[in-house]
Write a protein that holds these residues in place. Structure first.
Motif, mmCIF file in Angstrom:
data_model
loop_
_atom_site.group_PDB
_atom_site.id
_atom_site.type_symbol
_atom_site.label_atom_id
_atom_site.label_comp_id
_atom_site.label_asym_id
_atom_site.label_seq_id
_atom_site.Cartn_x
_atom_site.Cartn_y
_atom_site.Cartn_z
ATOM 1 N N VAL A 150 0.878 -1.172 0.000
ATOM 2 C CA VAL A 150 0.000 0.000 0.000
ATOM 3 C C VAL A 150 0.911 1.216 0.000
ATOM 4 N N LEU A 151 0.736 2.058 -1.002
ATOM 5 C CA LEU A 151 1.635 3.188 -1.212
ATOM 6 C C LEU A 151 0.847 4.473 -1.349
ATOM 7 N N ASP A 152 1.325 5.517 -0.686
ATOM 8 C CA ASP A 152 0.767 6.845 -0.908
ATOM 9 C C ASP A 152 1.919 7.797 -1.205
ATOM 10 N N HIS A 153 1.589 8.971 -1.691
ATOM 11 C CA HIS A 153 2.604 9.972 -2.028
ATOM 12 C C HIS A 153 2.432 11.216 -1.168
ATOM 13 N N GLY A 154 1.904 11.006 0.029
ATOM 14 C CA GLY A 154 1.701 12.108 0.965
ATOM 15 C C GLY A 154 2.960 12.376 1.763
ATOM 16 N N SER A 155 2.796 13.129 2.800
ATOM 17 C CA SER A 155 3.917 13.502 3.662
ATOM 18 C C SER A 155 3.973 12.583 4.869
ATOM 19 N N TRP A 156 5.141 12.059 5.136
ATOM 20 C CA TRP A 156 5.324 11.197 6.292
ATOM 21 C C TRP A 156 5.222 12.045 7.551
ATOM 22 N N ARG A 157 4.380 11.576 8.445
ATOM 23 C CA ARG A 157 4.243 12.239 9.738
ATOM 24 C C ARG A 157 4.362 11.177 10.813
ATOM 25 N N PRO A 158 5.331 11.317 11.701
ATOM 26 C CA PRO A 158 5.424 10.332 12.779
ATOM 27 C C PRO A 158 4.143 10.347 13.604
ATOM 28 N N PRO A 159 3.748 9.213 14.163
ATOM 29 C CA PRO A 159 2.522 9.184 14.965
ATOM 30 C C PRO A 159 2.683 10.041 16.208
ATOM 31 N N PRO A 160 1.582 10.633 16.669
ATOM 32 C CA PRO A 160 1.658 11.410 17.909
ATOM 33 C C PRO A 160 2.014 10.500 19.072
ATOM 34 N N ALA A 161 2.589 11.081 20.114
ATOM 35 C CA ALA A 161 2.995 10.294 21.282
ATOM 36 C C ALA A 161 1.796 9.613 21.924
ATOM 37 N N TRP A 162 0.665 10.284 21.955
ATOM 38 C CA TRP A 162 -0.536 9.698 22.544
ATOM 39 C C TRP A 162 -1.743 10.397 21.959
ATOM 40 N N HIS A 163 -2.716 9.618 21.621
ATOM 41 C CA HIS A 163 -3.982 10.175 21.154
ATOM 42 C C HIS A 163 -5.050 9.153 21.475
ATOM 43 N N GLU A 164 -6.012 9.550 22.286
ATOM 44 C CA GLU A 164 -7.056 8.630 22.725
ATOM 45 C C GLU A 164 -7.757 7.984 21.534
ATOM 46 N N ASN A 165 -7.981 6.672 21.621
ATOM 47 C CA ASN A 165 -8.690 5.889 20.604
ATOM 48 C C ASN A 165 -7.980 5.865 19.256
ATOM 49 N N SER A 171 8.331 11.852 0.773
ATOM 50 C CA SER A 171 7.594 11.659 -0.489
ATOM 51 C C SER A 171 6.490 10.605 -0.394
ATOM 52 N N GLY A 172 6.242 10.084 0.808
ATOM 53 C CA GLY A 172 5.146 9.138 0.945
ATOM 54 C C GLY A 172 5.458 8.009 1.894
ATOM 55 N N THR A 173 4.513 7.098 1.972
ATOM 56 C CA THR A 173 4.639 5.944 2.855
ATOM 57 C C THR A 173 4.360 4.680 2.064
ATOM 58 N N ARG A 174 5.174 3.661 2.316
ATOM 59 C CA ARG A 174 5.014 2.343 1.695
ATOM 60 C C ARG A 174 4.843 1.334 2.806
ATOM 61 N N VAL A 175 3.716 0.635 2.781
ATOM 62 C CA VAL A 175 3.444 -0.425 3.746
ATOM 63 C C VAL A 175 3.464 -1.741 2.976
ATOM 64 N N CYS A 176 4.342 -2.639 3.371
ATOM 65 C CA CYS A 176 4.407 -3.960 2.736
ATOM 66 C C CYS A 176 4.037 -4.998 3.792
ATOM 67 N N MET A 177 3.010 -5.794 3.467
ATOM 68 C CA MET A 177 2.537 -6.826 4.387
ATOM 69 C C MET A 177 2.611 -8.181 3.688
ATOM 70 N N VAL A 178 2.987 -9.198 4.454
ATOM 71 C CA VAL A 178 3.015 -10.560 3.931
ATOM 72 C C VAL A 178 2.059 -11.379 4.781
ATOM 73 N N SER A 179 1.137 -12.062 4.098
ATOM 74 C CA SER A 179 0.138 -12.844 4.816
ATOM 75 C C SER A 179 0.772 -14.022 5.530
#
Length: 136
Positions: free
Chosen positions: A84-99, A121-129
């Protein structure tokens, strides 16, 4: 084996359901066990949802690209490799966010492996079943 799947979609709230339907049909063609297919579809849906929710700033449209292929594993079984690939901006996850922040652990629980690479330049998620038996 059935041909690989490629979908290029707008990164919006509808994208996960479109991808789930297309990949489910493909997994049925492959004779994929239903319970394993459900896990994989949940992981894919989460990755696509993350791209739709987080990759692009508000007001900016973008796309998400989903590629899936079935490969033979070293034990004679089969696995699906999903990217799964997007061409957005990588943003690290916040330290804490409810739910929030349950998506990546969910993807990891539903697959054998998850590799996430983010950059400006984006995020690439590679998953193997998880492996399943070869069709006889």
């Amino acid at each position: 084996m059935s041909e690989a799947v490629r979908q290029v979609l707008p990164a919006d709230a509808v994208a996960p359901s479109i991808v789930r339907r297309r990949v489910r049909r493909w997994l049925i063609e492959l004779g994929w066990p239903e319970i394993d297919a459900d896990d994989l579809l949940l992981a894919i849906s989460e990755a696509v949802s993350n791209a739709a929710d987080h990759a692009y700033p508000s007001g900016r449209t973008g796309e998400v690209v989903v590629d899936a292929e079935c490969v033979s594993d070293s034990n004679g079984g089969r696995q699906v490799v999903i990217t799964v690939l997007d061409h957005g901006s990588w943003r690290p996850p916040p330290a804490w966010h409810e739910n929030r922040r349950r998506g990546v652990p969910l993807m990891r629980a539903c697959t054998e492996s998850v590799d996430i690479r983010g950059s400006a330049s984006g995020t690439r998620v590679c998953m193997v079943s998880k492996p399943v038996a070869a069709l006889v």
